[in-house]
Scaffold this motif. Structure first.
Motif, PDB file in Angstrom:
ATOM      1  N   SER A 122       0.858  -1.190   0.000  1.00 44.79           N
ATOM      2  CA  SER A 122       0.000   0.000   0.000  1.00 44.79           C
ATOM      3  C   SER A 122       0.895   1.240   0.000  1.00 44.79           C
ATOM      4  O   SER A 122       2.101   1.148   0.252  1.00 44.79           O
ATOM      5  N   GLN A 123       0.308   2.412  -0.264  1.00 45.91           N
ATOM      6  CA  GLN A 123       1.083   3.661  -0.159  1.00 45.91           C
ATOM      7  C   GLN A 123       1.795   3.709   1.186  1.00 45.91           C
ATOM      8  O   GLN A 123       2.979   4.001   1.292  1.00 45.91           O
ATOM      9  N   LEU A 124       1.013   3.403   2.221  1.00 50.16           N
ATOM     10  CA  LEU A 124       1.536   3.479   3.581  1.00 50.16           C
ATOM     11  C   LEU A 124       2.507   2.337   3.868  1.00 50.16           C
ATOM     12  O   LEU A 124       3.559   2.546   4.500  1.00 50.16           O
ATOM     13  N   ARG A 139      -0.600  -9.283  -0.383  1.00 46.92           N
ATOM     14  CA  ARG A 139      -1.835 -10.055  -0.573  1.00 46.92           C
ATOM     15  C   ARG A 139      -1.540 -11.523  -0.913  1.00 46.92           C
ATOM     16  O   ARG A 139      -2.298 -12.410  -0.563  1.00 46.92           O
ATOM     17  N   ASN A 151      -3.693 -13.044   2.520  1.00 41.27           N
ATOM     18  CA  ASN A 151      -4.885 -12.514   1.857  1.00 41.27           C
ATOM     19  C   ASN A 151      -6.001 -12.327   2.883  1.00 41.27           C
ATOM     20  O   ASN A 151      -6.381 -13.268   3.579  1.00 41.27           O
ATOM     21  N   PHE A 152      -6.532 -11.099   2.962  1.00 41.36           N
ATOM     22  CA  PHE A 152      -7.555 -10.777   3.964  1.00 41.36           C
ATOM     23  C   PHE A 152      -8.899 -11.437   3.645  1.00 41.36           C
ATOM     24  O   PHE A 152      -9.827 -11.333   4.426  1.00 41.36           O
ATOM     25  N   ALA A 197      -6.031  -2.668   3.294  1.00 44.01           N
ATOM     26  CA  ALA A 197      -7.436  -2.248   3.453  1.00 44.01           C
ATOM     27  C   ALA A 197      -8.128  -2.290   2.103  1.00 44.01           C
ATOM     28  O   ALA A 197      -7.466  -2.234   1.053  1.00 44.01           O
ATOM     29  N   THR A 248      -9.787   0.029  -0.126  1.00 43.89           N
ATOM     30  CA  THR A 248      -9.764   1.502  -0.152  1.00 43.89           C
ATOM     31  C   THR A 248     -10.477   2.105  -1.368  1.00 43.89           C
ATOM     32  O   THR A 248     -10.396   3.314  -1.588  1.00 43.89           O
ATOM     33  N   TYR A 293     -17.576   2.491   2.424  1.00 43.81           N
ATOM     34  CA  TYR A 293     -16.166   2.421   2.855  1.00 43.81           C
ATOM     35  C   TYR A 293     -16.029   2.913   4.302  1.00 43.81           C
ATOM     36  O   TYR A 293     -15.422   2.239   5.147  1.00 43.81           O
ATOM     37  N   LYS A 337     -14.845   0.819   7.662  1.00 42.66           N
ATOM     38  CA  LYS A 337     -13.697   1.218   8.478  1.00 42.66           C
ATOM     39  C   LYS A 337     -14.129   1.462   9.929  1.00 42.66           C
ATOM     40  O   LYS A 337     -13.413   1.102  10.869  1.00 42.66           O
ATOM     41  N   LEU A 392      -4.484  10.983   2.462  1.00 47.12           N
ATOM     42  CA  LEU A 392      -3.172  10.339   2.425  1.00 47.12           C
ATOM     43  C   LEU A 392      -2.616  10.328   0.996  1.00 47.12           C
ATOM     44  O   LEU A 392      -3.347  10.056   0.048  1.00 47.12           O
TER      45      LEU A 392
HETATM   46  N1  LIG Z   1      -5.733   6.855   0.889  1.00 45.01           N
HETATM   47  C1  LIG Z   1      -6.278   7.727   1.727  1.00 45.01           C
HETATM   48  O1  LIG Z   1      -6.567   8.883   1.380  1.00 45.01           O
HETATM   49  C2  LIG Z   1      -6.549   7.327   3.164  1.00 45.01           C
HETATM   50  C3  LIG Z   1      -7.104   8.284   4.021  1.00 45.01           C
HETATM   51  C4  LIG Z   1      -7.341   7.931   5.335  1.00 45.01           C
HETATM   52  C5  LIG Z   1      -7.038   6.661   5.787  1.00 45.01           C
HETATM   53  N2  LIG Z   1      -6.527   5.738   4.937  1.00 45.01           N
HETATM   54  C6  LIG Z   1      -6.230   4.396   5.469  1.00 45.01           C
HETATM   55  O2  LIG Z   1      -4.826   4.223   5.469  1.00 45.01           O
HETATM   56  C7  LIG Z   1      -4.512   2.848   5.240  1.00 45.01           C
HETATM   57  C8  LIG Z   1      -3.547   2.730   4.078  1.00 45.01           C
HETATM   58  O3  LIG Z   1      -4.163   3.290   2.908  1.00 45.01           O
HETATM   59  P1  LIG Z   1      -3.385   3.370   1.512  1.00 45.01           P
HETATM   60  O4  LIG Z   1      -3.972   4.499   0.746  1.00 45.01           O
HETATM   61  O5  LIG Z   1      -1.919   3.333   1.768  1.00 45.01           O
HETATM   62  O6  LIG Z   1      -3.842   1.992   0.835  1.00 45.01           O
HETATM   63  P2  LIG Z   1      -3.678   1.583  -0.693  1.00 45.01           P
HETATM   64  O7  LIG Z   1      -2.458   2.204  -1.273  1.00 45.01           O
HETATM   65  O8  LIG Z   1      -4.986   1.768  -1.366  1.00 45.01           O
HETATM   66  O9  LIG Z   1      -3.376   0.028  -0.586  1.00 45.01           O
HETATM   67  C9  LIG Z   1      -4.291  -0.884  -0.060  1.00 45.01           C
HETATM   68  C10 LIG Z   1      -3.516  -2.160   0.144  1.00 45.01           C
HETATM   69  O10 LIG Z   1      -4.402  -3.142   0.676  1.00 45.01           O
HETATM   70  C11 LIG Z   1      -4.114  -4.348   0.015  1.00 45.01           C
HETATM   71  N3  LIG Z   1      -5.263  -5.236  -0.031  1.00 45.01           N
HETATM   72  C12 LIG Z   1      -6.471  -5.005  -0.584  1.00 45.01           C
HETATM   73  N4  LIG Z   1      -7.230  -6.114  -0.497  1.00 45.01           N
HETATM   74  C13 LIG Z   1      -6.475  -7.039   0.134  1.00 45.01           C
HETATM   75  C14 LIG Z   1      -6.689  -8.384   0.511  1.00 45.01           C
HETATM   76  N5  LIG Z   1      -7.833  -9.038   0.242  1.00 45.01           N
HETATM   77  N6  LIG Z   1      -5.702  -9.044   1.166  1.00 45.01           N
HETATM   78  C15 LIG Z   1      -4.523  -8.436   1.422  1.00 45.01           C
HETATM   79  N7  LIG Z   1      -4.247  -7.173   1.082  1.00 45.01           N
HETATM   80  C16 LIG Z   1      -5.216  -6.488   0.440  1.00 45.01           C
HETATM   81  C17 LIG Z   1      -3.744  -3.956  -1.411  1.00 45.01           C
HETATM   82  O11 LIG Z   1      -3.034  -5.008  -1.981  1.00 45.01           O
HETATM   83  P3  LIG Z   1      -2.698  -5.046  -3.552  1.00 45.01           P
HETATM   84  O12 LIG Z   1      -1.481  -4.169  -3.678  1.00 45.01           O
HETATM   85  O13 LIG Z   1      -2.430  -6.468  -3.832  1.00 45.01           O
HETATM   86  O14 LIG Z   1      -3.914  -4.515  -4.265  1.00 45.01           O
HETATM   87  C18 LIG Z   1      -2.918  -2.707  -1.165  1.00 45.01           C
HETATM   88  O15 LIG Z   1      -1.554  -3.027  -0.955  1.00 45.01           O
HETATM   89  C19 LIG Z   1      -5.840   2.146   5.047  1.00 45.01           C
HETATM   90  O16 LIG Z   1      -6.259   1.592   6.266  1.00 45.01           O
HETATM   91  C20 LIG Z   1      -6.791   3.260   4.646  1.00 45.01           C
HETATM   92  O17 LIG Z   1      -8.123   2.949   4.987  1.00 45.01           O
HETATM   93  C21 LIG Z   1      -6.256   6.046   3.634  1.00 45.01           C
END
Ligand SMILES: NC(=O)c1ccc[n+]([C@@H]2O[C@H](COP(=O)([O-])OP(=O)(O)OC[C@H]3O[C@@H](n4cnc5c(N)ncnc54)[C@H](OP(=O)(O)O)[C@@H]3O)[C@@H](O)[C@H]2O)c1
Length: 305
Positions: free
Chosen positions: A15-17, A36, A40-41, A64, A66, A129, A133, A155
């Protein structure tokens, strides 16, 4: 936490984070990072197996569901990944006596409050969503393992799919763009969230009763802006840095969120109050502009668009 260098299991490493956490958590203790393919979740047995196999002192979950708009038609999948799988993490953490670090979002709120949301405000999500969460947060608290639930907002990073990268790409392709001007928040980099998470774990490690700090925290950059002002700021920096944009800041036009067609309704007020985190963990959260400048520099130097 007992060990000086606690073993950490990072889930969602791509993920980005997760990408930034791979860097920042490696200074805290030995790190095992899963994607994943290995955790795998949607596969409860696999998830439990990974945790029991590695026996971490800390589980950090940056995986997550997302896809905010898609979630409106994929409710079951969003809840599977953001709630049901999170319960497994909490149960396994509880059995091991491990800490669970989990990330959540401003989307647990409806955005109607006139001031920044505090950790004591009740969630009231507007979309699927956000509901999934909020349910994930509840399930961790119900299970009762030691936890850090870290809510962040807006983010972004130089990698991945996010608002600043979309704006830059559009400004390269078109000579004018429209951006929502009536939603407010603090753009926050994955870099800041990852480094602050590491600082929080480091602080817990030094305490005799770390469980007293278990709870929900808000973690965003300081200050606030609108999507529109953020876009103008980014494009001003990009223009000055010589990036090949056609739409300079004067070619950004404000629109209302009502006129921006999206499947999911989003909160207009995404501002989160961060004083609890700053006081308890003694961290400094820089103004959002500081990391926005670094972002443009990183994109420009490494041609990441
Ligand atoms: N983006 C925002 O603006 C934002 C804002 C507030 C809070 N957040 C929270 O911050 C956290 C990180 O967000 P992010 O933006 O970094 O996320 P992201 O880049 O969208 O990445 C989501 C990750 O979750 C993985 N994933 C999805 N389905 C899965 C599954 N079934 N099993 C295992 N892994 C799985 C994806 O894997 P793949 O790479 O294989 O697809 C991906 O690596 C999350 O909890 C999000 O809710 C995000």
């Amino acid at each position: 936490m007992t060990a000086n260098a606690p073993k950490i299991l990072l889930l969602g490493k791509d993920s980005q984070l997760g990408w930034e956490l791979q860097r920042s958590l490696s200074t805290i203790g030995p790190l095992v990072a899963c994607d994943r393919q290995t955790a795998n979740f949607e596969n409860a047995d696999e998830l439990r197996f990974q945790i029991r196999h590695h026996q971490p002192a800390v589980i950090v979950n940056s995986a997550a569901y997302t896809a905010v708009d898609k979630a409106e038609t994929e409710r079951a999948k969003a809840h599977q990944i953001n709630e049901i799988a999170v319960r497994i993490l909490a149960e396994e953490a509880s059995h091991l006596g491990a800490w669970l670090v989990h990330y959540s979002t401003d989307y647990v709120f409806d955005g109607e409050k006139a001031s920044p949301y505090s950790v004591d405000d009740q969630p009231c999500p507007l979309n699927v969503y956000g509901q999934s969460k909020a349910a994930g947060e509840r399930t961790i608290r119900d299970v009762g393992c030691n936890h850090l639930i870290i809510r962040t907002s807006w983010l972004y990073s130089a990698h991945g799919s996010n608002f600043p990268r979309t704006i830059l790409r559009r400004a390269i392709e078109r000579d004018q763009i429209e951006v929502v001007a009536d939603s407010f928040g603090a753009p926050t980099t994955a870099h800041l969230v990852a480094d602050t998470t590491a600082a929080m774990l480091d602080r817990l490690n030094g305490l005799s009763r770390p469980e007293e700090l278990s709870g929900i925290y808000h973690l965003t950059a300081s200050g606030e802006t609108s999507w529109y002002d953020f876009a103008q700021f980014l494009l001003g920096l990009a223009h000055n840095r010589g990036l090949p944009i056609q739409a300079n800041p004067k070619r950004v036009f404000p629109i209302t969120s009502a006129s921006y067609a999206a499947a999911a309704t989003r909160p207009k007020n995404s501002r989160l109050e961060t004083s609890l985190l700053r006081d308890r963990f003694r961290v400094h959260l820089p103004d959002w502009q500081v990391h926005a400048r670094r972002f443009i520099e990183e994109v420009a130097r490494s041609r990441l668009l």
